[in-house]
Enzyme design. Sequence first.
Site, short mmCIF file in Angstrom:
data_model
loop_
_atom_site.label_atom_id
_atom_site.label_comp_id
_atom_site.label_asym_id
_atom_site.label_seq_id
_atom_site.Cartn_x
_atom_site.Cartn_y
_atom_site.Cartn_z
N GLU A 121 0.96 -6.93 -24.04
CA GLU A 121 2.00 -7.01 -23.00
C GLU A 121 1.70 -8.08 -21.95
O GLU A 121 2.61 -8.54 -21.27
CB GLU A 121 2.24 -5.66 -22.35
CG GLU A 121 1.17 -5.15 -21.41
CD GLU A 121 1.60 -3.85 -20.70
OE1 GLU A 121 2.77 -3.72 -20.33
OE2 GLU A 121 0.74 -2.98 -20.54
N TRP A 125 2.49 6.25 1.81
CA TRP A 125 2.57 6.50 0.37
C TRP A 125 2.25 7.99 0.26
O TRP A 125 1.10 8.38 0.33
CB TRP A 125 1.56 5.64 -0.38
CG TRP A 125 1.60 5.86 -1.86
CD1 TRP A 125 0.81 6.71 -2.59
CD2 TRP A 125 2.49 5.26 -2.80
NE1 TRP A 125 1.15 6.65 -3.91
CE2 TRP A 125 2.18 5.78 -4.09
CE3 TRP A 125 3.51 4.34 -2.70
CZ2 TRP A 125 2.85 5.39 -5.23
CZ3 TRP A 125 4.18 3.96 -3.85
CH2 TRP A 125 3.86 4.48 -5.10
N ARG A 129 0.83 -1.22 0.00
CA ARG A 129 0.00 0.00 0.00
C ARG A 129 0.86 1.26 0.00
O ARG A 129 0.34 2.37 -0.10
CB ARG A 129 -0.93 0.02 1.22
CG ARG A 129 -1.91 -1.13 1.30
CD ARG A 129 -2.78 -1.02 2.54
NE ARG A 129 -3.57 0.20 2.52
CZ ARG A 129 -4.73 0.32 1.86
NH1 ARG A 129 -5.20 -0.70 1.19
NH2 ARG A 129 -5.40 1.45 1.88
N ASN A 176 -4.69 7.23 7.21
CA ASN A 176 -4.68 6.92 5.78
C ASN A 176 -5.84 7.68 5.16
O ASN A 176 -6.98 7.54 5.58
CB ASN A 176 -4.85 5.41 5.54
CG ASN A 176 -5.04 5.11 4.05
OD1 ASN A 176 -4.49 5.82 3.21
ND2 ASN A 176 -5.86 4.12 3.73
#
Length: 609
Positions: free
Chosen positions: A489, A74, A27, A98
């Site tokens: 891909e 993050w 995360r 968060n």
Amino acid sequence: MCGIVGYIGGQQATPIILDGLRKLEYRGYDSAGIATLNGGESGIRRSEGKLVNLDNLLRDHPLAGSIGIGHTRWATHGRPSEINAHPHKAGPVILVHNGIIENYLQLKEQLKQAGHTFKSETDTEVIAHLVEEKLTSEVDFEKAVRLALSELRGAYAVCILNEQEPGTLIAAKLGSPMVVGLGQGEFLVASDIPAILAHTREMVFMEDGEMVVFRNGEAAFSTIAGERLDKKPRHIDWSPLMAEKGGFKHFMLKEIHEQPRAVRDTIAGRLLEEEGDVYLEDLAFSDRQLAAVKRVVIVACGTSWHAALVGKFYLEGYCRIPVEVDIASEFRYRNPVIDEQTLVMVISQSGETADTLAALREAKSRGAVVMAVCNVVDSSIAREAGSVIYTHAGPEIGVASTKAFVTQLTALYLFTIRMGRATCSIDSHTGHRMIAALKQVPPLLEEVLKLNAVTERIAKKYMNARDFLYLGRGRNFPIALEGALKLKEISYIHAEGYPAGEMKHGPIALIDEDVPVVMLVPKNSSYEKTLSNMEEVIARGGRVIALCSKGDAEIGKQAEDIIQIPSLDEDLDPLLLSVPLQLLAYHISVLKGTDVDQPRNLAKSVTVE
Ligand code: AGP
């Protein structure tokens, strides 16, 4: 998209929290921290970089205590650093968070007026000071938390401690995920199941606007407003690996399903709805500087280059400014004609792509004004560009880019509004209309995700084809390119994206019953033209898979398979059309047994030339 963990029980908290954070590193992992209470004594350890740095710090400076909170970050507001790492402390209040607090700047000003001083650049620290501000002799910890949270706008999942109440842990949720684990004489809180699974399988999934107070061996659930709740636990029997993928088979599928949240987070806190404008916090350009730009060059690679092609439509269409789009590995050797009146925008999910970084440096060396659209705070490209629009997609693990792409389109649309308002090419009425349309994207993405079964059925039908063609016009030609790239891909099937109007200049010779043709043909300004291109393909025996607007009966009469998309508007259809193409590629890859998340020969970030 960060990870939080809380623990209260009979064991030492630190190892449990650290292990939980390890399970949440997917995360986000640019900094991390833990706080514990040992009696009335609190201890906080924080470190920049990967979790191993925190682990080493704790080995040298351990934390005791059977109640604690932890965080793996993050970055969204404030670059990755020890000072911006969580937990944050204000007076006796310590917390991890968060989410994104949209009104944090306004609250920060009010708190500064009240005498608070701040150490970090984060929105999270504001919450800690707000709780501290509410604590008085009449307002206890639980009440202070309720009052503080009621003033927040945005999204949060918080775990909060108070040195003055060392036996209490409070957690609350609005807009960001939170799960509570009911152990034997202990409780855990986390952003996601993996952090808890090793300790209990009895879990309570918190809903928006709910709070839980852990005290005296009890877990008291309530609404944040104070109404008691009787939450029933669920038994979770996932394996740890399944849990890390949120129950999805692959990270790519999980990330496809995160797109509504990712767009919501990329929009959050940036819409100035009354003014019909947007606020881009890391874009260091004044209106005057934007008005001085005479042309724009957007440079990127791969999927990000496809986003750039859509961005050209937005900026030229609304701002009437000439836009060129270039592939980074070409641009950097082209001896490009750019000057101080050229805005060079680079787009990169990872912020580390060597060709794109080199293109950025080339543009700067020639005096261009530069900026980046990037998903990783403080990455090389973000740092060297200076001005950045961050996509808040969260870490993208799957090599095939999905949520990052859709949030790049979102960021380009936001920038178009900002650029248009700065250059007076977009008036407030148009700005209001564009913002209203953008706000519809997350719920419509939720609706499009329900097409999973349809795309899986179509995947089964065409999985053995050796070649695919993807055709689209206008803003949807880049989406045809993107759909083709997704397929090739991860499934290794050859696929080409082409402008639908270009087929008659050669590629139509490829058409026969062995070459499925994916047509992007929503109701828009080029619908009639694209419809006739589809008829040309069918007349030559081509088998068409048409992505069309919901309720378009005409297409169903001609195409062999149809995928119906809710209509939004021509500018934002590319965000909705991308999802079934991602799902089609995903299911064909799974059926062929290729490695969806880590396809052969590819890397998530191409940091070499
Ligand atoms: C997209 O699915 C691919 N993984 C690849 O084309 C990627 O978009 C390209 O390498 C650019 O990466 P970046 O956005 O991190 O710069």
